[in-house]
Structures are given as structure tokens and as C-alpha cells.
Design an enzyme around this catalytic site. Structure first.
Site: not given
Length: 320
Positions: A8, A11-12, A34-36, A142, A146
Site C-alpha cells: 500500500g 496510499g495516504q 502497490d497494485i499500481r 472496516y 480491523k
């Protein structure tokens, strides 16, 4: 940590964490995945980057083996608001990716970090001063992933001896990467809109208090926890951490100290408001403070000064 795999990474959190880890441990010792790859050139890692779908456990293992990693930092996940739109995707991505990361850590004897969230709590959790150990019955997918993740990391530590570690992040505020579908994203958007438009319409209602943290403190917390003496960690996988408990009007007031004409109006999103209402209004981070010395540097005022300064530069908007 000597050789680190980050999932990831675009990401942020990941886009900033990779840069910090490279500063601390060296560019070649941090493998971003990451996936892209991010289309934003500012987020491109100078070190190694590999395309990875975290639901592909074989590919994750191959990358970790190729780079001889000793640490896995697993960040890839679908966040709260987007997860509610597609619960099946959220479960598959969040849980399959986590299991794959834990398996890599088990097989290659790696340290392992993954973040939990205040979403792991629920409407039956004490809302004020939420303790480290308390009732966790979230009502979002979500949050369910978690809580499941916290338990799974505990299991891998007790069953297989994997050195798993983690924190429950509050809302994270950053000027670097745009929001990614979280309920606390209003607290990022409000600063962007203050600089760009001078006003903001909040999808979270007035008086809704949630815990927040400035991204530099979040990044420091990850490194500090991973470098901490494992023998001193009692809770290990889900430390409460926070820097401030704020409502939209508190951020509005902090911005007005520097931009007096700024104003917030409200158009509440029922879905995200319901999620926010199910979370704590403030959490107790004393266990993290005692067990590994967690202490944030930024309060609301200092964060606001830095956010506005950095956003004016980033967006190339002149200060009045």
C-alpha cells in the site's frame, strides 16, 4: 529494521512512510509495493518499487524473498466509507492481504506491522477516554476487519512467534496525499478548501468529536514502535494512540486564527455520520506512552500552522 517491504505504498500513509523509512534506513533498503504505481511523480519512490496485489500471496512471498526483507509493513486496505460501499471487496482485500503478509513474516522470520484503527471500536464501547482494553463490537465492515486483524496478529505472535506490532490510528491529517475514502477525511479536506476557496462544507456534523493526528507524528510512531524493545510490549498489536480530539468547529476556529474570513457550513452525509457516531470521541493512549514512549509533537494549533503553510506552497496559492 534493515530491509523493509511496504504494501500500500502509494496510499495516504504509505506514500509518506516510504520516504521517511528511506531517510532512516537508506533508499535501497525499502521496497515499496502497490497494485499500481502512483501517477503523481512527487510520490514516486527513488528506491525499488514492485507491482503487488496483496491478495496474491505467492507474489508477495517472491518479492520479500527477492529483496531478503526482515520487516513487513502492511498498509494495503480499503478504508471505512469505501468499504461500506462494497463489504465483500473490503473483507477480501483487508483480510486476505493481511493473512498473506503474516504468512510471509512467519515463513521468512520477519518483523510485522499493520495498523488498526479507532474503527475497531463500536457504539457499545465507552466513548470518552476509551481505554486500551475494552469492548469492541464495531458495526462497519472496516471495523470488523480491523478487530479481526488485531486478533489474527495476536494469534500469529502467540502461535508462531511472529514479532507482530501495531497501533490503532485515529484520523490522520496530511498535506501530501489526498484523502482515500475515510470517515475522518473531512479533517484533511477542510484545510485544502480553506486555502483554495476560503470556505468548506463539512459532511460530518458540528459537535462530532473524533481523535486525530498529524501525519509526521503517525510516521514517527511506526518507526518508534518497530524499534522498541519487544520484551516491554504488553499489548503489542493494537496500541491506542492519539494527539487530539476535535470536532469540525474546532478545526474551523484554529484555521480562523490564521485566516479570519474562513467559514464552515454543514451538509451531513448520513452514512459517514453514522460511522463517526459509532466511534469514540476520545481515546486513552497511556499504554503506548508507558510501554514504548509514544508522545505526539503536534497539537491542533501547531498542526494547523504547518498544514496551511505547506498547502499554500503545494497549491501555489499566495497568502493574503
Amino acid at each position: 529494521m534493515k530491509s523493509i517491504l511496504v504494501t500500500g505504498a502509494s496510499g495516504q500513509i504509505g506514500s509518506e512512510l516510504v520516504a521517511k523509512l528511506q531517510d532512516v534506513y537508506g533508499e535501497d533498503n525499502v521496497v515499496a509495493t502497490d497494485i499500481r504505481k502512483s501517477p503523481d511523480a512527487a510520490q514516486q519512490s527513488a528506491g525499488p518499487f514492485e507491482i503487488l496485489d496483496v491478495t496474491d500471496g505467492k507474489r508477495m512471498f517472491e518479492i520479500a524473498k527477492q529483496y531478503d526483507v526482515d520487516t513487513v509493513i502492511h498498509l494495503a486496505a480499503l478504508l471505512s466509507a469505501r468499504a461500506e460501499e462494497n463489504p465483500q471487496l473490503a473483507w477480501n482485500l483487508n483480510m486476505t492481504g493481511l493473512v498473506n503478509g503474516l504468512e510471509v513474516a512467519r515463513q521468512l522470520d520477519c518483523q510485522f506491522f499493520t495498523p488498526s484503527s479507532i474503527a475497531a471500536f463500536g457504539p457499545s464501547t465507552p466513548k470518552s477516554g476509551t481505554p486500551q482494553d475494552t469492548l469492541q463490537r464495531p458495526n462497519t465492515i472496516y471495523g470488523v476487519t480491523k478487530v479481526s486483524g488485531e486478533l489474527l496478529c495476536d494469534y500469529y505472535h502467540s502461535k508462531f512467534g511472529v514479532d507482530t506490532r501495531g497501533v490503532r490510528f485515529p484520523g490522520l491529517i496530511s498535506y501530501v496525499t489526498p484523502p482515500g475514502g475515510g470517515t475522518t477525511d473531512y479533517a484533511v479536506e477542510i484545510y485544502y478548501h480553506a486555502v483554495q476557496y476560503g470556505n468548506y462544507t463539512s459532511f460530518i456534523g458540528k459537535g462530532t468529536y473524533m481523535d486525530m493526528m498529524y501525519m509526521p507524528d503517525a510516521l514517527d510512531a511506526i518507526v518508534q514502535l518497530m524499534e522498541a524493545d519487544g520484551d516491554k510490549l504488553v499489548h503489542r498489536n493494537a496500541f491506542n494512540i492519539t494527539a487530539m480530539s476535535v470536532a469540525p468547529e474546532d478545526i474551523e476556529s484554529a484555521i480562523q486564527e490564521l485566516m479570519p474570513g474562513f467559514a464552515v457550513s454543514y451538509a451531513v452525509d448520513p452514512v459517514r455520520q453514522a460511522i463517526a457516531d459509532s466511534w469514540p470521541s476520545s481515546i486513552d493512549s497511556s499504554c503506548a506512552e508507558m510501554e514504548w514512549g509514544f508522545r505526539p509533537r503536534y497539537d491542533l494549533g501547531e498542526m494547523t500552522k504547518d498544514m496551511l503553510l505547506k498547502l499554500h506552497r503545494k497549491l501555489q496559492v499566495k497568502t493574503s
